[in-house]
Design an enzyme around this catalytic site. Sequence first.
Site, short mmCIF file in Angstrom:
data_model
loop_
_atom_site.label_atom_id
_atom_site.label_comp_id
_atom_site.label_asym_id
_atom_site.label_seq_id
_atom_site.Cartn_x
_atom_site.Cartn_y
_atom_site.Cartn_z
N PRO A 238 0.83 -1.20 0.00
CA PRO A 238 0.00 0.00 0.00
C PRO A 238 0.87 1.26 0.00
O PRO A 238 1.92 1.28 0.64
CB PRO A 238 -0.79 -0.10 1.31
CG PRO A 238 -0.64 -1.50 1.78
CD PRO A 238 0.59 -2.06 1.16
N THR A 240 2.51 2.59 -2.48
CA THR A 240 3.63 2.66 -3.40
C THR A 240 3.27 3.38 -4.70
O THR A 240 4.10 3.52 -5.58
CB THR A 240 4.15 1.25 -3.74
OG1 THR A 240 3.04 0.40 -4.00
CG2 THR A 240 4.95 0.69 -2.59
N GLY A 241 2.02 3.80 -4.83
CA GLY A 241 1.65 4.62 -5.98
C GLY A 241 0.95 3.88 -7.10
O GLY A 241 0.99 4.33 -8.24
N GLU A 459 13.49 1.45 27.61
CA GLU A 459 13.98 1.97 26.32
C GLU A 459 15.49 1.85 26.23
O GLU A 459 16.04 1.57 25.17
CB GLU A 459 13.54 3.43 26.11
CG GLU A 459 12.04 3.63 25.96
CD GLU A 459 11.39 2.71 24.93
OE1 GLU A 459 12.02 2.40 23.91
OE2 GLU A 459 10.25 2.28 25.17
N HIS A 462 16.34 -1.61 25.06
CA HIS A 462 16.22 -1.74 23.60
C HIS A 462 17.43 -1.10 22.93
O HIS A 462 18.06 -1.70 22.06
CB HIS A 462 14.99 -0.98 23.09
CG HIS A 462 13.68 -1.65 23.34
ND1 HIS A 462 13.44 -2.95 23.02
CD2 HIS A 462 12.52 -1.17 23.86
CE1 HIS A 462 12.17 -3.25 23.33
NE2 HIS A 462 11.59 -2.18 23.86
#
Length: 639
Positions: A238, A240-241, A459, A462
Amino acid sequence: MSNPVPPRRAPDDPWRSEGAPPPPPPRKKMPGGWWGLVLMAVVVYLITSLVISLIRSGTKEPTVSYTEFNKQVTAGNIAKIYSKDESIEGELKTKAPLPDGDGDYTKFMTQRPAFATDDLWGELSRQNVTVTAEPVVEKTSFWPSLLIAFLPMLLLIAVWVFAARRMGAALGGGVLGRKEPPKPVALLPGKRTTFADVAGIDEVEGELNDVVDFLKNPDAYRRMGARMPGGVLLAGAPGTGKTLLARAVAGEAGVPFFSASASEFIEMIVGVGAGRVRELFSEARKVAPAIVFIDEIDTIGRVRGGGAGLGGHDEREQTLNQILTEMDGFTGSEGVVVLAATNRADVLDPALTRPGRFDRVVQVSPPDRPGREAILRIHTREIPLDADVDLARIAASTPGMTGADLANLANEAALIAVKRKQTAVTQADLFSALEKVQLGAERPLVLAPDERRRTAYHESGHALLGMLQPGADPVRKVTIVPRGRALGVTLSTPEADKYAYTESYLRGRIIGALGGMAAEHVVFEVITTGAESDLEQVTALARGMVGRWGMSERVGRLTAIPQDAQVPYGLSAAPETLDSVDHEMRRIVDECYESACNQLRENRDRLDSLAAALLENETLDEEAAYRAAGVPRLAKGDA
Ligand code: ADP
Ligand code: MG
Ligand code: ZN
């Protein structure tokens, strides 16, 4: 450019078109349909009965009882009388009060009972009452009664003419409206989408050039006896044109463009979709050469038996069959080219891609770096840019983003610039917009101190593990400002576009994703709900490694789990294989979690200093984060 599809001609039209001449007036038999007719009849009936009762009430004489009449006869108060059969009307000499006490009366009507045995004639002639031959009470005169008789019909005709005129005016023709032949609209080349509005997917444009060429001069192809491909299927993620591209092909060739989403054809009523398809194609044939674009064709074109889609199987299948029939019916010289788009080419029914149908499948991929820069250039054409803006740098830090993402990014930057009351968009605006797009919008949420501390460690876990895994994507940003659904975000993006991943890279990703949970475990010895989306990510990666990418010896090199629920889970492989998949996923994730906890324990000082820096600054960018953690930035990229 903000609106990827042309407007609908009418709100209830199942498709949209541009560049096509206006349609001839539809052959509607009844203005407003049958419901309109029923409504009209009711209105006419109400008005008529109202008018009739008004007219009647003006001439209505009181009907008195025969007893009352007899009383007046006895009193000698009757002046005139007229009678027909048993009904009597007359006039009094002097007015008398109505028996029910509702005022007086002089003229009256009454009914002589059949069983009356009185000698009325004798009595009246004794009193010298005139017995006339004409009605005493004035009846409604001739013209009004004629009017009443014909009023309903007159009204009906009037309303019908009115409605027909209005419809006629709206459609430029019709039964009673002005007649005007439909004029073909001038095609404004400057207004339509062309390849100049599409960037970053040059190879696709190349493939579609054939189609444009054919539409521009179909005669040359006809003379050669060459047949055009019946249809071209655009497949890709979705944004991508694909829709944009289909429109650009029509604009480039200067031919009418009809577009409909496959889901718009489907109704709960079987057969409606097929009818709409037929109509759409016949409309397109009338103005050929033309393009018919069917968006999201996977909603009706899925492999049969794979999960019921919208509106039940029959309707889906009938609609799809109608599309295929229409395409089979092309002789090639008609000049109608069908384009279709799908996010999932792999789930489509093979019947769709048979020769003569969508026999060309064009893959549309997310743009590479130069492509992203070109797309950004297109979407900043109408935005005043500051001199410091470097679109190449933005393109470098947006790997994986699609054309739609980049269009959104440019727009967000413009919105930020307006909020900051600037006259032009600066590089800083673009980076703020990027942050917003990648991390989600900030949320005004005040965390309790201990929750904030836990988030900082989560965080940091991560981020630190992301920095420590060899070959992992560099950490670009760490924040404990709540954004979107998350309490904090760690953003890692690759140095350059990646198209294939190694096993060690994927393990690194899993370790990084588990880092938040591991840090909370190592530091606080608690487990919170904050790791939910991390675990979803971990599960998806592990499932892919084991079930799809052949990275487990025990499961082997086969697809044990299809990409999505095309095949019900239990049926995709033997139960033992699925057990092994489960076992292997667990093994990989357990190993990674073990490794994450160990690395964090070994680097506890780095974890602490990163968390402290986060608590102080809330947000750290790439450089600050690596500095706070004391991890050397290994491969320094170009960003
Ligand atoms: P898809 O149909 O593939 O989901 P769209 O064609 O609807 O994607 O793209 C949405 C919007 O994103 C377009 O209207 C356009 O503004 C922008 N866009 C997408 N791809 C490109 C591209 N290659 N070049 C320029 N703009 C693009
Ligand atoms: Mg689309
Ligand atoms: Zn997390």
